[in-house]
Write a protein that holds these residues in place. Structure first.
Motif, PDB file in Angstrom:
ATOM      1  N   GLN A  78       0.824  -1.213   0.000  1.00 45.79           N
ATOM      2  CA  GLN A  78       0.000   0.000   0.000  1.00 45.79           C
ATOM      3  C   GLN A  78       0.859   1.265   0.000  1.00 45.79           C
ATOM      4  O   GLN A  78       0.568   2.226  -0.710  1.00 45.79           O
ATOM      5  N   ILE A  79       1.925   1.265   0.788  1.00 44.94           N
ATOM      6  CA  ILE A  79       2.830   2.425   0.833  1.00 44.94           C
ATOM      7  C   ILE A  79       3.491   2.624  -0.529  1.00 44.94           C
ATOM      8  O   ILE A  79       3.563   3.743  -1.045  1.00 44.94           O
ATOM      9  N   ALA A  80       3.974   1.531  -1.132  1.00 44.40           N
ATOM     10  CA  ALA A  80       4.617   1.624  -2.446  1.00 44.40           C
ATOM     11  C   ALA A  80       3.623   2.081  -3.509  1.00 44.40           C
ATOM     12  O   ALA A  80       3.963   2.875  -4.394  1.00 44.40           O
ATOM     13  N   SER A  81       2.383   1.595  -3.421  1.00 42.68           N
ATOM     14  CA  SER A  81       1.365   2.010  -4.379  1.00 42.68           C
ATOM     15  C   SER A  81       1.025   3.482  -4.212  1.00 42.68           C
ATOM     16  O   SER A  81       0.908   4.227  -5.195  1.00 42.68           O
ATOM     17  N   HIS A  82       0.865   3.917  -2.974  1.00 38.04           N
ATOM     18  CA  HIS A  82       0.523   5.319  -2.696  1.00 38.04           C
ATOM     19  C   HIS A  82       1.654   6.263  -3.108  1.00 38.04           C
ATOM     20  O   HIS A  82       1.405   7.381  -3.569  1.00 38.04           O
ATOM     21  N   SER A  83       2.909   5.807  -2.972  1.00 36.42           N
ATOM     22  CA  SER A  83       4.065   6.637  -3.323  1.00 36.42           C
ATOM     23  C   SER A  83       4.348   6.644  -4.825  1.00 36.42           C
ATOM     24  O   SER A  83       5.179   7.410  -5.288  1.00 36.42           O
ATOM     25  N   GLY A  84       3.689   5.773  -5.578  1.00 37.03           N
ATOM     26  CA  GLY A  84       3.881   5.741  -7.019  1.00 37.03           C
ATOM     27  C   GLY A  84       4.929   4.752  -7.486  1.00 37.03           C
ATOM     28  O   GLY A  84       5.216   4.683  -8.677  1.00 37.03           O
ATOM     29  N   TYR A  85       5.516   3.976  -6.574  1.00 37.83           N
ATOM     30  CA  TYR A  85       6.518   2.985  -6.972  1.00 37.83           C
ATOM     31  C   TYR A  85       5.893   1.778  -7.667  1.00 37.83           C
ATOM     32  O   TYR A  85       6.503   1.158  -8.521  1.00 37.83           O
TER      33      TYR A  85
END
Length: 146
Positions: A78-85
């Protein structure tokens, strides 16, 4: 040339084997009964309780580890998705999950007789060894609480 199926294995007659080997007949014969019955009730409860506690304790530890790993992985995703990674195609995920559900339902319907026979065998084992089983359940709950 190819051997027929009848020639590829040897048939072992267990009744003849049991007659020749008396220990086999004592352990697995009709009058042998469950081996646990040869112990006192207190010993049966202690054996069930100790094995239950060990199983409950391991179940608790492994469960916590698995939940932490799955939750942590989901959080990182979720963090990677939210950050655009990472770009997640949620429509495709939903489609694949629905496809997997359908396959599981098909397999569950085919496995129902095997599961029912396993449940019947387990129930029969518990009935025959009620003292050990009750000790195991108590120990398992104590292991979960530890």
């Amino acid at each position: 040339e190819h051997e027929s199926d009848d020639d590829s294995y040897e048939v072992l007659d267990l009744t003849e084997y049991a007659r020749r080997h008396h220990w086999w007949n004592r352990v697995f014969g009709r009058n042998s009964g469950p081996i646990v019955e040869k112990y006192s009730v207190a010993t049966q409860i202690v054996m069930g309780g100790v094995t239950g506690w060990c199983a409950g304790f391991l179940f608790q530890k492994v469960g916590k580890l698995a939940a932490t790993a799955v939750g942590g992985g989901f959080l990182l995703l979720q963090i990677a998705s939210h950050s655009g990674y990472v770009q997640v195609d949620w429509k495709r995920v939903e489609k694949d999950v629905n496809k997997a559900k359908k396959q599981l339902k098909k397999r569950a319907n085919k496995a129902a007789p095997e599961i029912n026979s396993l449940i019947e065998e387990s129930t029969e084992f518990i009935k025959q060894n009620i003292v050990v089983s009750s000790g195991f359940v108590g120990g398992f709950l104590l292991g979960l609480a530890s």
